[in-house]
Design a protein around this motif. Structure first.
Motif, PDB file in Angstrom:
ATOM      1  N   PHE A 129      -2.027  -9.389  -2.397  1.00  0.00           N
ATOM      2  CA  PHE A 129      -1.464  -9.769  -3.700  1.00  0.00           C
ATOM      3  C   PHE A 129      -0.063  -9.177  -3.818  1.00  0.00           C
ATOM      4  CE2 PHE A 129      -1.882  -8.984  -8.558  1.00  0.00           C
ATOM      5  CZ  PHE A 129      -1.258 -10.189  -8.843  1.00  0.00           C
ATOM      6  N   VAL A 130       0.937 -10.060  -3.734  1.00  0.00           N
ATOM      7  CA  VAL A 130       2.319  -9.584  -3.789  1.00  0.00           C
ATOM      8  C   VAL A 130       3.017 -10.116  -5.034  1.00  0.00           C
ATOM      9  CG1 VAL A 130       2.618  -9.387  -1.288  1.00  0.00           C
ATOM     10  CG2 VAL A 130       3.141 -11.561  -2.413  1.00  0.00           C
ATOM     11  N   THR A 174       0.809  -1.227   0.000  1.00  0.00           N
ATOM     12  CA  THR A 174       0.000   0.000   0.000  1.00  0.00           C
ATOM     13  C   THR A 174       0.843   1.277   0.000  1.00  0.00           C
ATOM     14  OG1 THR A 174      -0.189  -0.037   2.397  1.00  0.00           O
ATOM     15  CG2 THR A 174      -1.934  -1.144   1.162  1.00  0.00           C
ATOM     16  N   ASN A 175       2.137   1.135  -0.203  1.00  0.00           N
ATOM     17  CA  ASN A 175       2.981   2.337  -0.378  1.00  0.00           C
ATOM     18  C   ASN A 175       2.601   3.050  -1.680  1.00  0.00           C
ATOM     19  OD1 ASN A 175       5.236   3.006   1.569  1.00  0.00           O
ATOM     20  ND2 ASN A 175       5.431   0.776   1.476  1.00  0.00           N
ATOM     21  N   PRO A 176       2.954   4.336  -1.802  1.00  0.00           N
ATOM     22  CA  PRO A 176       2.525   5.122  -2.981  1.00  0.00           C
ATOM     23  C   PRO A 176       2.845   4.491  -4.332  1.00  0.00           C
ATOM     24  CG  PRO A 176       3.545   6.566  -1.370  1.00  0.00           C
ATOM     25  CD  PRO A 176       3.682   5.168  -0.841  1.00  0.00           C
ATOM     26  N   ALA A 188       6.931 -12.229  -1.551  1.00  0.00           N
ATOM     27  CA  ALA A 188       6.486 -13.472  -0.913  1.00  0.00           C
ATOM     28  C   ALA A 188       7.654 -14.271  -0.356  1.00  0.00           C
ATOM     29  CB  ALA A 188       5.717 -14.325  -1.919  1.00  0.00           C
ATOM     30  N   ALA A 189       8.878 -13.833  -0.670  1.00  0.00           N
ATOM     31  CA  ALA A 189      10.063 -14.600  -0.260  1.00  0.00           C
ATOM     32  C   ALA A 189      10.148 -14.718   1.265  1.00  0.00           C
ATOM     33  CB  ALA A 189      11.327 -13.945  -0.818  1.00  0.00           C
ATOM     34  N   SER A 190       9.730 -13.667   1.974  1.00  0.00           N
ATOM     35  CA  SER A 190       9.813 -13.703   3.436  1.00  0.00           C
ATOM     36  C   SER A 190       8.922 -14.832   3.977  1.00  0.00           C
ATOM     37  CB  SER A 190       9.405 -12.356   4.024  1.00  0.00           C
ATOM     38  OG  SER A 190       8.174 -11.943   3.464  1.00  0.00           O
ATOM     39  N   LEU A 191       7.706 -14.932   3.453  1.00  0.00           N
ATOM     40  CA  LEU A 191       6.822 -16.018   3.894  1.00  0.00           C
ATOM     41  C   LEU A 191       7.406 -17.372   3.498  1.00  0.00           C
ATOM     42  CD1 LEU A 191       4.247 -17.154   5.140  1.00  0.00           C
ATOM     43  CD2 LEU A 191       3.094 -16.786   2.934  1.00  0.00           C
ATOM     44  N   ALA A 192       7.996 -17.438   2.315  1.00  0.00           N
ATOM     45  CA  ALA A 192       8.625 -18.695   1.888  1.00  0.00           C
ATOM     46  C   ALA A 192       9.725 -19.083   2.876  1.00  0.00           C
ATOM     47  CB  ALA A 192       9.188 -18.549   0.473  1.00  0.00           C
ATOM     48  N   GLY A 193      10.475 -18.099   3.352  1.00  0.00           N
ATOM     49  CA  GLY A 193      11.526 -18.355   4.341  1.00  0.00           C
ATOM     50  C   GLY A 193      10.939 -18.928   5.628  1.00  0.00           C
ATOM     51  N   LEU A 194       9.833 -18.366   6.053  1.00  0.00           N
ATOM     52  CA  LEU A 194       9.166 -18.878   7.256  1.00  0.00           C
ATOM     53  C   LEU A 194       8.674 -20.313   7.023  1.00  0.00           C
ATOM     54  CD1 LEU A 194       7.775 -18.766  10.025  1.00  0.00           C
ATOM     55  CD2 LEU A 194       5.899 -17.471   8.967  1.00  0.00           C
ATOM     56  N   SER A 236       3.880  -5.146  -4.484  1.00  0.00           N
ATOM     57  CA  SER A 236       2.568  -5.544  -5.011  1.00  0.00           C
ATOM     58  C   SER A 236       2.647  -6.535  -6.173  1.00  0.00           C
ATOM     59  CB  SER A 236       1.836  -4.296  -5.495  1.00  0.00           C
ATOM     60  OG  SER A 236       0.735  -4.665  -6.295  1.00  0.00           O
ATOM     61  N   GLY A 237       1.642  -7.400  -6.244  1.00  0.00           N
ATOM     62  CA  GLY A 237       1.527  -8.349  -7.349  1.00  0.00           C
ATOM     63  C   GLY A 237       1.294  -7.684  -8.689  1.00  0.00           C
TER      64      GLY A 237
END
Ligand code: PLP
Length: 418
Positions: free
Chosen positions: A349-350, A104-106, A355-361, A383-384
Protein backbone atom coordinates in the motif's frame (compact mmCIF):
# COMPACT_ATOMS: atom_id res chain seq x y z
CA UNK A 1 39.47 15.54 13.32
CA UNK A 2 36.88 13.37 11.70
CA UNK A 3 36.56 9.61 11.91
CA UNK A 4 34.64 9.43 8.66
CA UNK A 5 36.21 8.77 5.28
CA UNK A 6 34.88 12.06 3.98
CA UNK A 7 37.82 14.35 3.27
CA UNK A 8 36.37 17.46 1.71
CA UNK A 9 33.38 19.36 0.41
CA UNK A 10 33.56 20.44 -3.22
CA UNK A 11 31.36 23.11 -4.76
CA UNK A 12 29.53 21.82 -7.83
CA UNK A 13 29.20 25.38 -9.15
CA UNK A 14 32.62 27.02 -8.73
CA UNK A 15 34.75 23.96 -7.98
CA UNK A 16 36.22 25.35 -4.75
CA UNK A 17 37.07 22.73 -2.15
CA UNK A 18 36.80 23.00 1.65
CA UNK A 19 37.92 20.65 4.43
CA UNK A 20 35.14 18.29 5.49
CA UNK A 21 35.52 19.53 9.08
CA UNK A 22 34.41 23.01 8.01
CA UNK A 23 30.86 21.76 8.50
CA UNK A 24 29.55 24.01 5.74
CA UNK A 25 26.02 23.67 4.37
CA UNK A 26 26.65 25.52 1.09
CA UNK A 27 29.59 27.13 -0.72
CA UNK A 28 30.56 30.33 1.14
CA UNK A 29 32.06 31.76 -2.06
CA UNK A 30 29.24 31.37 -4.55
CA UNK A 31 26.36 29.83 -2.58
CA UNK A 32 26.55 26.72 -4.75
CA UNK A 33 25.82 23.12 -3.86
CA UNK A 34 28.60 21.23 -2.10
CA UNK A 35 29.32 17.55 -2.55
CA UNK A 36 31.13 15.25 -0.16
CA UNK A 37 34.44 13.84 -1.40
CA UNK A 38 35.69 10.53 0.05
CA UNK A 39 39.05 8.87 0.36
CA UNK A 40 38.22 5.70 -1.58
CA UNK A 41 41.66 4.19 -1.04
CA UNK A 42 41.14 4.35 2.71
CA UNK A 43 37.61 2.98 2.38
CA UNK A 44 38.95 0.06 0.34
CA UNK A 45 41.35 -0.81 3.14
CA UNK A 46 38.73 -0.64 5.84
CA UNK A 47 35.56 -1.94 4.17
CA UNK A 48 34.85 -5.47 3.00
CA UNK A 49 31.84 -7.57 2.05
CA UNK A 50 33.00 -9.96 4.76
CA UNK A 51 32.51 -7.22 7.37
CA UNK A 52 28.98 -6.56 6.13
CA UNK A 53 27.90 -10.06 7.11
CA UNK A 54 28.00 -9.32 10.83
CA UNK A 55 26.19 -5.97 10.57
CA UNK A 56 22.46 -5.44 11.17
CA UNK A 57 20.20 -5.08 8.15
CA UNK A 58 19.77 -1.31 8.31
CA UNK A 59 21.42 1.35 6.20
CA UNK A 60 24.22 2.07 8.69
CA UNK A 61 25.90 -1.05 7.36
CA UNK A 62 27.38 1.26 4.71
CA UNK A 63 28.76 3.69 7.31
CA UNK A 64 32.13 3.89 5.52
CA UNK A 65 30.32 5.61 2.64
CA UNK A 66 28.51 8.12 4.85
CA UNK A 67 29.82 11.51 6.05
CA UNK A 68 29.55 10.82 9.78
CA UNK A 69 31.88 10.16 12.67
CA UNK A 70 29.36 7.82 14.21
CA UNK A 71 25.64 7.19 14.53
CA UNK A 72 24.18 9.20 17.40
CA UNK A 73 20.45 8.59 16.91
CA UNK A 74 18.62 6.03 14.84
CA UNK A 75 15.33 4.19 14.46
CA UNK A 76 17.11 1.72 12.17
CA UNK A 77 16.51 3.37 8.87
CA UNK A 78 16.67 1.43 5.63
CA UNK A 79 17.09 -2.31 5.73
CA UNK A 80 13.94 -2.63 3.64
CA UNK A 81 13.26 -5.61 1.40
CA UNK A 82 13.56 -6.13 -2.30
CA UNK A 83 10.46 -8.16 -3.06
CA UNK A 84 10.19 -10.37 -6.10
CA UNK A 85 6.90 -9.73 -7.83
CA UNK A 86 4.83 -12.68 -8.96
CA UNK A 87 1.28 -11.62 -9.79
CA UNK A 88 2.12 -8.11 -10.95
CA UNK A 89 5.01 -9.41 -13.06
CA UNK A 90 2.67 -11.90 -14.68
CA UNK A 91 0.03 -9.24 -15.30
CA UNK A 92 2.61 -7.00 -16.98
CA UNK A 93 4.26 -9.85 -18.86
CA UNK A 94 7.63 -9.43 -17.14
CA UNK A 95 10.00 -12.16 -16.02
CA UNK A 96 12.11 -10.44 -13.37
CA UNK A 97 10.27 -7.65 -11.65
CA UNK A 98 11.27 -6.55 -8.15
CA UNK A 99 9.78 -3.99 -5.80
CA UNK A 100 11.95 -2.20 -3.26
CA UNK A 101 9.43 -1.72 -0.47
CA UNK A 102 10.39 1.51 1.27
CA UNK A 103 7.11 1.76 3.18
CA UNK A 104 8.66 -0.24 6.01
CA UNK A 105 11.06 2.55 6.96
CA UNK A 106 10.60 3.95 10.50
CA UNK A 107 8.42 6.87 9.38
CA UNK A 108 7.09 4.99 6.35
CA UNK A 109 8.99 6.58 3.47
CA UNK A 110 12.48 6.38 1.97
CA UNK A 111 13.13 9.90 3.36
CA UNK A 112 14.34 8.26 6.58
CA UNK A 113 17.53 7.44 4.70
CA UNK A 114 18.77 10.94 3.76
CA UNK A 115 17.28 12.67 6.76
CA UNK A 116 18.82 10.28 9.30
CA UNK A 117 22.24 11.16 7.90
CA UNK A 118 21.38 14.86 7.95
CA UNK A 119 20.21 14.76 11.58
CA UNK A 120 23.28 12.90 12.73
CA UNK A 121 25.57 15.35 10.97
CA UNK A 122 23.61 18.28 12.45
CA UNK A 123 24.17 16.78 15.91
CA UNK A 124 27.91 16.53 15.20
CA UNK A 125 27.85 20.18 14.17
CA UNK A 126 26.18 21.19 17.43
CA UNK A 127 22.65 21.94 16.18
CA UNK A 128 19.87 22.84 18.65
CA UNK A 129 17.19 23.70 16.11
CA UNK A 130 16.76 21.98 12.74
CA UNK A 131 14.47 23.21 9.99
CA UNK A 132 13.10 21.68 6.82
CA UNK A 133 10.90 22.41 3.81
CA UNK A 134 9.01 19.31 2.82
CA UNK A 135 5.81 17.92 1.35
CA UNK A 136 5.58 15.96 4.61
CA UNK A 137 7.77 12.86 4.41
CA UNK A 138 11.18 14.45 4.94
CA UNK A 139 9.61 16.47 7.75
CA UNK A 140 8.30 13.30 9.43
CA UNK A 141 11.70 11.64 9.20
CA UNK A 142 13.36 14.73 10.66
CA UNK A 143 10.84 15.13 13.45
CA UNK A 144 10.99 11.51 14.56
CA UNK A 145 14.76 11.55 14.94
CA UNK A 146 14.62 15.08 16.31
CA UNK A 147 12.36 13.74 19.05
CA UNK A 148 14.86 11.02 19.90
CA UNK A 149 17.73 13.49 19.90
CA UNK A 150 15.87 16.18 21.83
CA UNK A 151 16.22 18.70 19.01
CA UNK A 152 13.76 21.46 18.26
CA UNK A 153 12.25 20.77 14.81
CA UNK A 154 10.57 23.41 12.63
CA UNK A 155 8.84 22.22 9.46
CA UNK A 156 7.52 24.30 6.57
CA UNK A 157 4.97 22.27 4.62
CA UNK A 158 2.60 23.06 1.71
CA UNK A 159 -0.72 24.53 2.87
CA UNK A 160 -2.57 21.67 1.17
CA UNK A 161 -0.46 18.78 2.55
CA UNK A 162 -2.57 15.67 3.32
CA UNK A 163 -4.04 15.55 6.83
CA UNK A 164 -2.26 12.26 7.57
CA UNK A 165 1.14 13.86 7.01
CA UNK A 166 0.28 16.90 9.15
CA UNK A 167 -1.07 14.65 11.91
CA UNK A 168 2.09 12.55 11.91
CA UNK A 169 4.19 15.71 12.30
CA UNK A 170 2.06 17.17 15.08
CA UNK A 171 2.13 13.91 16.99
CA UNK A 172 5.91 13.66 16.69
CA UNK A 173 6.21 17.11 18.19
CA UNK A 174 7.32 19.35 15.33
CA UNK A 175 6.44 22.99 15.00
CA UNK A 176 4.35 22.60 11.85
CA UNK A 177 3.92 25.68 9.68
CA UNK A 178 1.81 25.23 6.53
CA UNK A 179 2.73 27.89 3.97
CA UNK A 180 0.62 29.37 1.17
CA UNK A 181 2.16 30.53 -2.10
CA UNK A 182 2.78 34.25 -2.47
CA UNK A 183 0.94 35.89 -5.39
CA UNK A 184 3.32 36.44 -8.29
CA UNK A 185 6.24 34.46 -6.79
CA UNK A 186 7.54 31.34 -8.51
CA UNK A 187 9.04 28.43 -6.60
CA UNK A 188 8.23 26.73 -3.31
CA UNK A 189 7.48 29.22 -0.51
CA UNK A 190 8.41 26.51 2.03
CA UNK A 191 11.97 26.46 0.70
CA UNK A 192 12.12 30.24 0.80
CA UNK A 193 11.20 30.27 4.50
CA UNK A 194 13.59 27.45 5.34
CA UNK A 195 16.42 29.36 3.69
CA UNK A 196 15.42 32.55 5.46
CA UNK A 197 15.38 30.93 8.91
CA UNK A 198 18.74 29.25 8.26
CA UNK A 199 20.31 32.62 7.41
CA UNK A 200 18.43 34.69 9.98
CA UNK A 201 18.23 32.40 13.04
CA UNK A 202 21.15 30.07 12.37
CA UNK A 203 18.98 26.96 12.39
CA UNK A 204 20.45 23.92 10.64
CA UNK A 205 18.68 23.25 7.33
CA UNK A 206 17.86 19.58 6.72
CA UNK A 207 15.74 19.27 3.56
CA UNK A 208 16.01 16.22 1.30
CA UNK A 209 17.71 18.09 -1.53
CA UNK A 210 21.37 19.00 -1.83
CA UNK A 211 21.89 22.75 -2.28
CA UNK A 212 21.24 23.50 1.40
CA UNK A 213 22.75 20.39 2.95
CA UNK A 214 25.39 18.18 1.33
CA UNK A 215 25.38 15.54 4.08
CA UNK A 216 21.83 14.24 4.10
CA UNK A 217 21.82 13.56 0.40
CA UNK A 218 24.49 10.92 0.97
CA UNK A 219 21.88 8.87 2.84
CA UNK A 220 19.74 8.61 -0.29
CA UNK A 221 22.36 6.39 -1.89
CA UNK A 222 21.84 3.50 0.54
CA UNK A 223 18.60 2.51 -1.22
CA UNK A 224 20.41 1.41 -4.37
CA UNK A 225 23.32 0.05 -2.31
CA UNK A 226 20.88 -2.28 -0.58
CA UNK A 227 19.33 -3.31 -3.90
CA UNK A 228 22.78 -4.18 -5.24
CA UNK A 229 23.66 -6.13 -2.12
CA UNK A 230 20.32 -7.96 -2.21
CA UNK A 231 21.14 -8.95 -5.79
CA UNK A 232 24.52 -10.35 -4.69
CA UNK A 233 26.54 -7.27 -5.63
CA UNK A 234 25.25 -7.11 -9.13
CA UNK A 235 23.14 -4.42 -10.74
CA UNK A 236 19.61 -4.64 -12.14
CA UNK A 237 19.05 -3.97 -15.83
CA UNK A 238 16.61 -1.14 -15.16
CA UNK A 239 15.63 0.95 -12.14
CA UNK A 240 12.60 3.26 -12.06
CA UNK A 241 13.04 6.24 -9.74
CA UNK A 242 10.41 8.86 -8.80
CA UNK A 243 11.68 12.44 -8.97
CA UNK A 244 10.67 15.48 -6.92
CA UNK A 245 13.76 17.46 -5.93
CA UNK A 246 15.92 14.61 -7.37
CA UNK A 247 17.76 13.89 -4.12
CA UNK A 248 16.85 10.23 -4.43
CA UNK A 249 17.89 10.12 -8.09
CA UNK A 250 21.26 11.72 -7.36
CA UNK A 251 21.75 9.18 -4.57
CA UNK A 252 21.62 6.53 -7.29
CA UNK A 253 24.59 7.83 -9.25
CA UNK A 254 26.55 8.41 -6.05
CA UNK A 255 25.87 4.83 -4.92
CA UNK A 256 27.14 3.60 -8.27
CA UNK A 257 30.20 5.90 -8.01
CA UNK A 258 30.99 4.50 -4.55
CA UNK A 259 30.55 0.83 -5.34
CA UNK A 260 32.49 1.19 -8.59
CA UNK A 261 35.31 3.06 -6.87
CA UNK A 262 35.90 0.26 -4.39
CA UNK A 263 35.42 -2.49 -6.97
CA UNK A 264 32.12 -3.94 -5.73
CA UNK A 265 30.37 -3.67 -9.11
CA UNK A 266 31.51 -3.26 -12.68
CA UNK A 267 28.26 -2.69 -14.57
CA UNK A 268 25.56 -0.01 -14.43
CA UNK A 269 21.78 -0.28 -14.40
CA UNK A 270 19.74 1.82 -16.81
CA UNK A 271 18.05 4.47 -14.67
CA UNK A 272 14.65 5.84 -15.63
CA UNK A 273 13.47 8.99 -13.83
CA UNK A 274 9.72 9.49 -13.45
CA UNK A 275 7.78 12.69 -12.82
CA UNK A 276 4.04 13.41 -12.96
CA UNK A 277 2.87 15.20 -16.10
CA UNK A 278 1.53 18.03 -13.96
CA UNK A 279 5.01 18.84 -12.63
CA UNK A 280 7.78 17.78 -14.96
CA UNK A 281 10.53 20.41 -14.92
CA UNK A 282 13.21 17.71 -14.78
CA UNK A 283 11.81 15.68 -17.67
CA UNK A 284 11.59 18.78 -19.86
CA UNK A 285 15.06 19.93 -18.88
CA UNK A 286 16.59 16.54 -19.61
CA UNK A 287 14.97 16.46 -23.05
CA UNK A 288 16.24 19.98 -23.74
CA UNK A 289 19.63 19.32 -22.21
CA UNK A 290 19.70 22.43 -20.05
CA UNK A 291 19.05 23.48 -16.45
CA UNK A 292 15.42 23.06 -15.34
CA UNK A 293 13.11 26.02 -15.09
CA UNK A 294 10.78 26.50 -12.15
CA UNK A 295 7.46 24.85 -12.98
CA UNK A 296 4.74 27.50 -12.77
CA UNK A 297 1.80 25.47 -11.45
CA UNK A 298 2.69 22.06 -10.03
CA UNK A 299 -0.34 19.77 -9.90
CA UNK A 300 -0.56 16.05 -9.27
CA UNK A 301 -1.96 13.50 -6.85
CA UNK A 302 1.71 12.64 -6.18
CA UNK A 303 2.28 15.29 -3.52
CA UNK A 304 5.84 14.10 -2.82
CA UNK A 305 6.82 14.93 -6.39
CA UNK A 306 5.63 18.51 -6.54
CA UNK A 307 8.94 20.36 -6.13
CA UNK A 308 8.58 23.13 -8.73
CA UNK A 309 12.37 23.31 -9.10
CA UNK A 310 14.54 20.19 -9.43
CA UNK A 311 17.28 21.06 -6.97
CA UNK A 312 19.59 18.16 -7.71
CA UNK A 313 19.20 18.19 -11.47
CA UNK A 314 22.95 18.17 -12.15
CA UNK A 315 23.54 14.80 -10.45
CA UNK A 316 20.18 13.70 -11.84
CA UNK A 317 21.36 14.37 -15.39
CA UNK A 318 24.54 12.45 -14.66
CA UNK A 319 22.52 9.49 -13.31
CA UNK A 320 20.65 9.28 -16.60
CA UNK A 321 23.49 10.10 -19.00
CA UNK A 322 26.06 7.76 -17.47
CA UNK A 323 23.62 4.86 -17.36
CA UNK A 324 21.98 5.36 -20.76
CA UNK A 325 18.73 6.15 -18.95
CA UNK A 326 15.89 8.50 -19.66
CA UNK A 327 13.19 10.63 -18.03
CA UNK A 328 9.45 10.13 -18.48
CA UNK A 329 6.32 11.95 -17.38
CA UNK A 330 3.22 10.01 -16.31
CA UNK A 331 -0.41 11.17 -16.04
CA UNK A 332 -2.16 11.01 -12.67
CA UNK A 333 -4.57 8.34 -13.89
CA UNK A 334 -1.67 6.02 -14.57
CA UNK A 335 -0.19 6.77 -11.12
CA UNK A 336 -3.52 5.87 -9.53
CA UNK A 337 -3.69 2.70 -11.65
CA UNK A 338 -0.17 1.75 -10.51
CA UNK A 339 -1.07 2.49 -6.89
CA UNK A 340 -4.01 0.08 -7.14
CA UNK A 341 -1.93 -2.58 -8.85
CA UNK A 342 0.80 -2.53 -6.19
CA UNK A 343 -1.90 -2.95 -3.55
CA UNK A 344 -4.02 -5.55 -5.31
CA UNK A 345 -1.36 -7.73 -6.89
CA UNK A 346 1.41 -7.45 -4.32
CA UNK A 347 -0.15 -6.31 -1.05
CA UNK A 348 1.95 -3.14 -0.94
CA UNK A 349 0.00 0.00 0.00
CA UNK A 350 1.78 3.10 -1.26
CA UNK A 351 0.96 6.77 -1.58
CA UNK A 352 0.73 8.15 -5.15
CA UNK A 353 4.38 9.33 -5.11
CA UNK A 354 5.35 5.79 -4.22
CA UNK A 355 3.52 4.42 -7.26
CA UNK A 356 4.99 6.81 -9.84
CA UNK A 357 7.94 4.49 -10.51
CA UNK A 358 5.60 1.64 -11.46
CA UNK A 359 3.55 4.06 -13.55
CA UNK A 360 6.77 4.95 -15.39
CA UNK A 361 7.42 1.29 -16.10
CA UNK A 362 3.83 0.81 -17.32
CA UNK A 363 4.27 3.76 -19.66
CA UNK A 364 7.53 2.36 -21.01
CA UNK A 365 5.87 -1.02 -21.52
CA UNK A 366 3.16 0.67 -23.58
CA UNK A 367 5.26 3.10 -25.53
CA UNK A 368 8.89 2.21 -25.14
CA UNK A 369 11.03 -0.72 -25.96
CA UNK A 370 11.36 -2.83 -22.80
CA UNK A 371 13.06 -6.21 -22.84
CA UNK A 372 10.59 -8.32 -20.90
CA UNK A 373 13.24 -10.59 -19.45
CA UNK A 374 15.21 -7.66 -17.97
CA UNK A 375 15.73 -7.54 -14.21
CA UNK A 376 13.65 -4.48 -13.36
CA UNK A 377 13.38 -2.70 -10.01
CA UNK A 378 10.60 -0.25 -9.14
CA UNK A 379 10.90 1.80 -5.98
CA UNK A 380 7.80 1.94 -3.78
CA UNK A 381 8.97 5.00 -1.88
CA UNK A 382 6.22 5.88 0.63
CA UNK A 383 3.28 4.34 2.48
CA UNK A 384 -0.37 4.67 1.52
CA UNK A 385 -1.17 5.65 5.11
CA UNK A 386 0.53 8.98 4.35
CA UNK A 387 -2.34 10.05 2.12
CA UNK A 388 -5.61 8.37 2.98
CA UNK A 389 -7.62 11.31 1.62
CA UNK A 390 -6.83 10.39 -1.96
CA UNK A 391 -7.91 6.78 -1.45
CA UNK A 392 -11.16 7.67 0.28
CA UNK A 393 -11.88 10.30 -2.40
CA UNK A 394 -11.38 7.83 -5.21
CA UNK A 395 -12.81 4.62 -3.77
CA UNK A 396 -15.24 5.85 -1.13
CA UNK A 397 -15.90 3.78 1.98
CA UNK A 398 -18.09 0.64 1.96
CA UNK A 399 -21.72 0.97 3.11
CA UNK A 400 -22.66 -1.23 6.10
CA UNK A 401 -25.34 -3.93 5.70
CA UNK A 402 -27.91 -5.12 8.24
CA UNK A 403 -26.66 -8.31 9.96
CA UNK A 404 -29.05 -10.64 8.12
CA UNK A 405 -28.53 -13.56 5.76
CA UNK A 406 -30.58 -11.88 3.02
CA UNK A 407 -28.56 -8.71 3.18
CA UNK A 408 -25.35 -10.74 3.13
CA UNK A 409 -26.38 -12.67 0.03
CA UNK A 410 -27.39 -9.50 -1.73
CA UNK A 411 -24.05 -7.87 -0.94
CA UNK A 412 -22.03 -10.91 -1.99
CA UNK A 413 -23.87 -10.92 -5.29
CA UNK A 414 -23.23 -7.25 -5.89
CA UNK A 415 -19.56 -7.84 -5.04
CA UNK A 416 -19.44 -10.61 -7.63
CA UNK A 417 -18.39 -13.31 -5.13
CA UNK A 418 -21.63 -15.30 -5.52
C1 PLP B 1 10.29 12.87 -1.59
C2 PLP B 1 9.65 11.72 -2.19
C3 PLP B 1 9.95 11.30 -3.49
C4 PLP B 1 10.89 12.06 -4.39
O1 PLP B 1 12.20 12.13 -3.90
P1 PLP B 1 13.14 13.37 -4.28
O2 PLP B 1 14.42 13.10 -3.57
O3 PLP B 1 12.46 14.62 -3.80
O4 PLP B 1 13.28 13.39 -5.76
C5 PLP B 1 9.35 10.14 -3.95
N1 PLP B 1 8.47 9.45 -3.20
C6 PLP B 1 8.15 9.82 -1.96
C7 PLP B 1 7.18 8.98 -1.19
C8 PLP B 1 8.72 10.96 -1.40
O5 PLP B 1 8.40 11.33 -0.16
Amino acid sequence: MTLSFAVSLRCQECGKEYPFESGLYACPECGGKLEVVYDYEAIKESFSVEKLKSRPWDHWRYIEFLPLDSVHVTLHEGGTWLIRSRRLAEELGLKNLYIKNETTNPTASFKDRPISVGVNRAIELGARVVVTASSGNAAAALTALGARAGLRVVTFVPHDAPAAKLAQLRMLGATVIPVEPVEGELGAPTVKLMRLSWKKYGWHPVPSFGPFNPYQIEGAKTLLMEVMEELGFSVPDQVYVPVGGAGLLSGHIRALDDFRAVGLIDALPRIIAVQPEGNRPFVEAFRRGSEPETWPNPRSIAGGLLDPYTWDWRDGFRALRETGGTAVAVPDDLIWEAQKMLARYEGIFVEPSGAASLAGLMLELREGDVDRSDLIVVEATGSGFKDLDIVVQRTGLPEPIPGTEEALEERLKSEGIL
